[in-house]
Design a protein around this motif. Structure first.
Motif, PDB file in Angstrom:
ATOM      1  N   GLU A 281     -12.544 -58.196   0.676  1.00 23.28           N
ATOM      2  CA  GLU A 281     -11.594 -58.990  -0.104  1.00 23.28           C
ATOM      3  C   GLU A 281     -11.436 -58.426  -1.512  1.00 23.28           C
ATOM      4  N   PRO A 282     -10.783 -57.283  -1.645  1.00 24.32           N
ATOM      5  CA  PRO A 282     -10.616 -56.733  -2.989  1.00 24.32           C
ATOM      6  C   PRO A 282      -9.743 -57.659  -3.843  1.00 24.32           C
ATOM      7  N   ARG A 283      -9.957 -57.598  -5.152  1.00 30.53           N
ATOM      8  CA  ARG A 283      -9.168 -58.458  -6.054  1.00 30.53           C
ATOM      9  C   ARG A 283      -7.726 -57.981  -6.084  1.00 30.53           C
ATOM     10  N   ILE A 284      -6.802 -58.929  -6.149  1.00 26.46           N
ATOM     11  CA  ILE A 284      -5.404 -58.535  -6.252  1.00 26.46           C
ATOM     12  C   ILE A 284      -4.742 -59.344  -7.361  1.00 26.46           C
ATOM     13  N   PRO A 285      -3.616 -58.860  -7.898  1.00 27.66           N
ATOM     14  CA  PRO A 285      -2.928 -59.625  -8.943  1.00 27.66           C
ATOM     15  C   PRO A 285      -2.547 -61.009  -8.437  1.00 27.66           C
ATOM     16  N   GLN A 286      -2.552 -61.964  -9.344  1.00 25.60           N
ATOM     17  CA  GLN A 286      -2.288 -63.366  -8.984  1.00 25.60           C
ATOM     18  C   GLN A 286      -0.949 -63.833  -9.549  1.00 25.60           C
ATOM     19  N   PRO A 287      -0.318 -64.835  -8.994  1.00 22.49           N
ATOM     20  CA  PRO A 287      -0.708 -65.503  -7.765  1.00 22.49           C
ATOM     21  C   PRO A 287      -0.530 -64.572  -6.568  1.00 22.49           C
ATOM     22  N   GLU A 288      -1.175 -64.949  -5.495  1.00 23.18           N
ATOM     23  CA  GLU A 288      -1.211 -64.073  -4.335  1.00 23.18           C
ATOM     24  C   GLU A 288       0.189 -63.700  -3.850  1.00 23.18           C
ATOM     25  N   ILE A 289       1.120 -64.637  -3.970  1.00 21.99           N
ATOM     26  CA  ILE A 289       2.472 -64.391  -3.465  1.00 21.99           C
ATOM     27  C   ILE A 289       3.128 -63.225  -4.212  1.00 21.99           C
ATOM     28  N   LEU A 290       2.676 -62.966  -5.428  1.00 27.06           N
ATOM     29  CA  LEU A 290       3.205 -61.841  -6.190  1.00 27.06           C
ATOM     30  C   LEU A 290       2.458 -60.550  -5.861  1.00 27.06           C
ATOM     31  N   GLY A 291       1.134 -60.640  -5.768  1.00 30.10           N
ATOM     32  CA  GLY A 291       0.348 -59.416  -5.588  1.00 30.10           C
ATOM     33  C   GLY A 291       0.322 -58.908  -4.157  1.00 30.10           C
ATOM     34  N   ARG A 292       0.186 -59.833  -3.213  1.00 29.35           N
ATOM     35  CA  ARG A 292      -0.004 -59.431  -1.816  1.00 29.35           C
ATOM     36  C   ARG A 292       1.153 -58.575  -1.319  1.00 29.35           C
ATOM     37  N   ASN A 293       0.823 -57.526  -0.619  1.00 26.29           N
ATOM     38  CA  ASN A 293       1.785 -56.593  -0.015  1.00 26.29           C
ATOM     39  C   ASN A 293       2.465 -55.664  -1.019  1.00 26.29           C
ATOM     40  N   GLY A 294       2.058 -55.759  -2.295  1.00 27.51           N
ATOM     41  CA  GLY A 294       2.549 -54.788  -3.274  1.00 27.51           C
ATOM     42  C   GLY A 294       1.616 -53.590  -3.313  1.00 27.51           C
ATOM     43  N   SER A 295       1.995 -52.570  -4.072  1.00 24.85           N
ATOM     44  CA  SER A 295       1.142 -51.385  -4.278  1.00 24.85           C
ATOM     45  C   SER A 295       1.330 -50.926  -5.710  1.00 24.85           C
ATOM     46  N   TYR A 296       0.375 -50.207  -6.216  1.00 33.32           N
ATOM     47  CA  TYR A 296       0.589 -49.552  -7.502  1.00 33.32           C
ATOM     48  C   TYR A 296       1.169 -48.170  -7.245  1.00 33.32           C
ATOM     49  N   VAL A 297       2.028 -47.736  -8.159  1.00 32.65           N
ATOM     50  CA  VAL A 297       2.602 -46.387  -8.066  1.00 32.65           C
ATOM     51  C   VAL A 297       2.463 -45.711  -9.416  1.00 32.65           C
ATOM     52  N   ALA A 298       1.947 -44.505  -9.422  1.00 28.21           N
ATOM     53  CA  ALA A 298       1.951 -43.715 -10.649  1.00 28.21           C
ATOM     54  C   ALA A 298       3.084 -42.700 -10.506  1.00 28.21           C
ATOM     55  N   PHE A 299       4.085 -42.825 -11.356  1.00 24.03           N
ATOM     56  CA  PHE A 299       5.183 -41.850 -11.347  1.00 24.03           C
ATOM     57  C   PHE A 299       4.880 -40.765 -12.362  1.00 24.03           C
ATOM     58  N   ARG A 300       5.134 -39.544 -11.975  1.00 22.46           N
ATOM     59  CA  ARG A 300       4.989 -38.441 -12.931  1.00 22.46           C
ATOM     60  C   ARG A 300       6.134 -37.467 -12.755  1.00 22.46           C
ATOM     61  N   LYS A 301       6.666 -37.016 -13.889  1.00 24.50           N
ATOM     62  CA  LYS A 301       7.645 -35.925 -13.825  1.00 24.50           C
ATOM     63  C   LYS A 301       6.935 -34.690 -14.358  1.00 24.50           C
ATOM     64  N   LEU A 302       6.765 -33.703 -13.502  1.00 27.49           N
ATOM     65  CA  LEU A 302       6.030 -32.497 -13.906  1.00 27.49           C
ATOM     66  C   LEU A 302       6.961 -31.289 -13.937  1.00 27.49           C
ATOM     67  N   HIS A 303       7.097 -30.726 -15.118  1.00 29.64           N
ATOM     68  CA  HIS A 303       7.879 -29.503 -15.267  1.00 29.64           C
ATOM     69  C   HIS A 303       7.035 -28.330 -14.761  1.00 29.64           C
ATOM     70  N   GLN A 304       7.623 -27.401 -14.024  1.00 34.24           N
ATOM     71  CA  GLN A 304       6.852 -26.258 -13.502  1.00 34.24           C
ATOM     72  C   GLN A 304       7.309 -24.952 -14.133  1.00 34.24           C
ATOM     73  N   ARG A 305       6.317 -24.182 -14.582  1.00 33.90           N
ATOM     74  CA  ARG A 305       6.632 -22.895 -15.211  1.00 33.90           C
ATOM     75  C   ARG A 305       6.546 -21.807 -14.147  1.00 33.90           C
ATOM     76  N   VAL A 306       7.658 -21.621 -13.470  1.00 34.96           N
ATOM     77  CA  VAL A 306       7.657 -20.741 -12.304  1.00 34.96           C
ATOM     78  C   VAL A 306       7.487 -19.270 -12.719  1.00 34.96           C
ATOM     79  N   ALA A 307       8.166 -18.869 -13.796  1.00 32.73           N
ATOM     80  CA  ALA A 307       8.058 -17.455 -14.224  1.00 32.73           C
ATOM     81  C   ALA A 307       6.605 -17.153 -14.607  1.00 32.73           C
ATOM     82  N   MET A 308       5.952 -18.105 -15.262  1.00 36.24           N
ATOM     83  CA  MET A 308       4.562 -17.885 -15.680  1.00 36.24           C
ATOM     84  C   MET A 308       3.645 -17.750 -14.452  1.00 36.24           C
TER      85      MET A 308
END
Ligand code: HEM
Length: 442
Positions: A212-239
């Motif tokens: 039973e891991p802790r989830i954000p409350q109330p349950e109706i808000l937290g349950r079935n959600g997920s956390y997402v970390a968005f990142r925009k990564l620039h790539q130095r292809v020539a390097m």
């Protein structure tokens, strides 16, 4: 104990289901200045977001996912007691976590593209279609909807496109490895990996540590959600290309070095099963391109170096400190910008890279841990003075170790070939859930 059935109808399709191929994608960020308009937007979104139970998109040719930031929840008027129940990393936002995540120098938050990382980022919509034409017409339909809502403003857009062959800007095939999730009915890509408990990715279910891991409350808000970390990564292809040339005597050796850095050949074929030569047929074969472990066959890393990107990001059954299974993530990477033409060694000044979404139920022991310990820590895998050669925050000092008989070879350290322009921690909760939560919280 039997795994509880996942409430697939309340989980976003984009969380559990791999994307269609090929595809074009767009990320749109919205700021909510008016609480009621924001709530109306949530209601509208509930009709367009596909659920994991009904993966066919309600808008037919375009799949939409939605994720709210902590600031977004505040803008919608979520009560303080509920806000306080979210994970501390989510509450703080990614800019505040820069030190832990190794975001400094050119990748420090003050250098991130505006408005990314700011308190104006409230809602991120991701739209995915089989091609750019369908995508544009769907976005136009969505635009009409939110333009009617004064008090909700689109403040940023990033178009993404899969490069030929499903490759990312460094030229490696992407989108191969996905974990299997217990109870989801969606197969993982490695038949040798035991499915992970659903609570590792979706809030409200047993995870690898607790029933039973802790989830954000109330349950109706937290349950079935997920956390997402968005990142925009620039790539130095020539390097990246320069580094290969400077550290390998000929083009064949360059390709081997590139493969040692990634743990896969550019075709996607893993070094684990193709240690000496690329095999493009294996690279595109979903039954063979991820079907491997490390411990029995390659404990030292003669085939796949312990410091290579994929072995750091998912050591599978290799001996590392701690439990690998509690640090897994769902990873979705989408290229943006044009490919740097073959053979070009000079940077053309064009922005190209990957937009990432790392999905999981525990930001601290998943995204943050992987980023800080496995990616940027030098000693974690028994290698010293090293960071991840593909995505780590290297500064050009240190080295990249390739175990080899009779002696290991070490190439020079590589300066960071990616620059973080933005990352932000967001909670994704399926809009119908949120609409319901709105009522229950009022
Ligand atoms: C510009 C930076 C990056 C590039 C070019 C890159 C590229 C790749 C490629 C080509 C693969 C193999 C394809 C696949 O398994 O689907 C891969 C796998 C992976 N990457 Fe990255 N990546 C980058 C950054 C990151 C970051 C920042 C993270 C996490 C913090 C990450 C986590 C992973 C994971 C978890 C896998 C799957 C490993 C496995 O299960 O074998 N990557 N990456």
């Amino acid at each position: 104990m039997t795994a509880p059935a996942l409430e697939l109808g309340d989980i976003q399709s984009g969380v559990l289901r791999p994307r269609p191929t090929p595809f074009a994608a767009t990320y749109i960020i919205l700021r909510i200045d008016d609480r009621n308009a924001g709530r109306e937007l949530m209601r509208l979104l509930s009709t367009v977001v596909a659920s994991a139970a009904h993966p066919a998109s309600p808008s037919e040719d375009t799949w939409v996912s939605a994720a709210l930031s902590f600031q977004g929840l505040k803008a919608l008027g979520v009560p303080q007691a509920s806000l306080d129940s979210f994970s501390p990393q989510f509450q703080q936002g990614m800019a505040a976590r820069a030190k832990v995540l190794g975001d400094f120098g050119e990748s420090s938050p003050e250098k991130w593209e505006k408005p990314l990382g700011s308190a104006d980022v409230h809602l991120v919509l991701t739209a995915i279609s089989p091609d750019a034409e369908h995508l544009e017409s769907a976005i136009e339909r969505a635009r009409k909807a939110y333009r009617q809502l004064s008090g909700v403003t689109a403040i940023w857009r990033q178009d993404c496109n899969v490069l030929p062959g499903g490759k990312e800007p460094f030229g490696f095939k992407d989108g191969i490895s996905h974990p299997a999730i217990e109870g989801s009915g969606i197969p993982g890509s490695n038949s040798r990996e035991r499915p992970l408990k659903a609570g590792e990715f979706v809030l409200g279910y047993p995870d690898e540590i607790s029933d039973e891991p802790r989830i954000p409350q109330p349950e109706i808000l937290g349950r079935n959600g997920s956390y997402v970390a968005f990142r925009k990564l620039h790539q130095r292809v020539a390097m990246f290309r320069h580094y290969l040339k400077a550290n390998a005597p000929d083009s064949q050796a360059e390709e081997l070095l590139a493969a040692k850095m990634m743990g896969r050949w550019r075709s996607g074929a893993p070094l684990a099963s193709c240690p000496m030569h690329d095999d493009p047929v294996v690279g595109i074969d979903p039954r063979r391109n991820n079907d491997f472990l490390f411990k029995a066959d390659d404990p030292i890393g003669y085939k796949t170096p312990p410091g290579s990107h994929i072995r750091r990001m998912n050591p599978r059954d290799a001996d590392v400190a701690g439990m690998v299974r509690i640090h897994r993530m769902i990873r979705r990477g989408t290229s943006y910008g044009p490919a740097l033409p073959e053979g070009v060694l000079e940077d053309d000044g064009i922005d190209r890279g990957l937009m990432f979404a790392f999905i999981g139920a525990n930001l601290g022991r998943q995204f943050e841990f992987v980023q800080s310990e496995w990616m940027n820590d030098s000693t974690f895998f028994g290698v010293t003075s090293e960071k991840d050669p593909v995505a780590g925050a290297g500064d050009g000092t240190g080295k990249f170790d390739v175990p080899r008989r009779p002696v290991r070879i070490a190439t020079a350290g590589i300066a960071s070939i990616r620059r973080h322009t933005w990352r932000r921690v967001l909670l994704s909760s399926r809009p119908p859930r949120l609409a319901m939560a709105r009522r229950s919280l009022d």
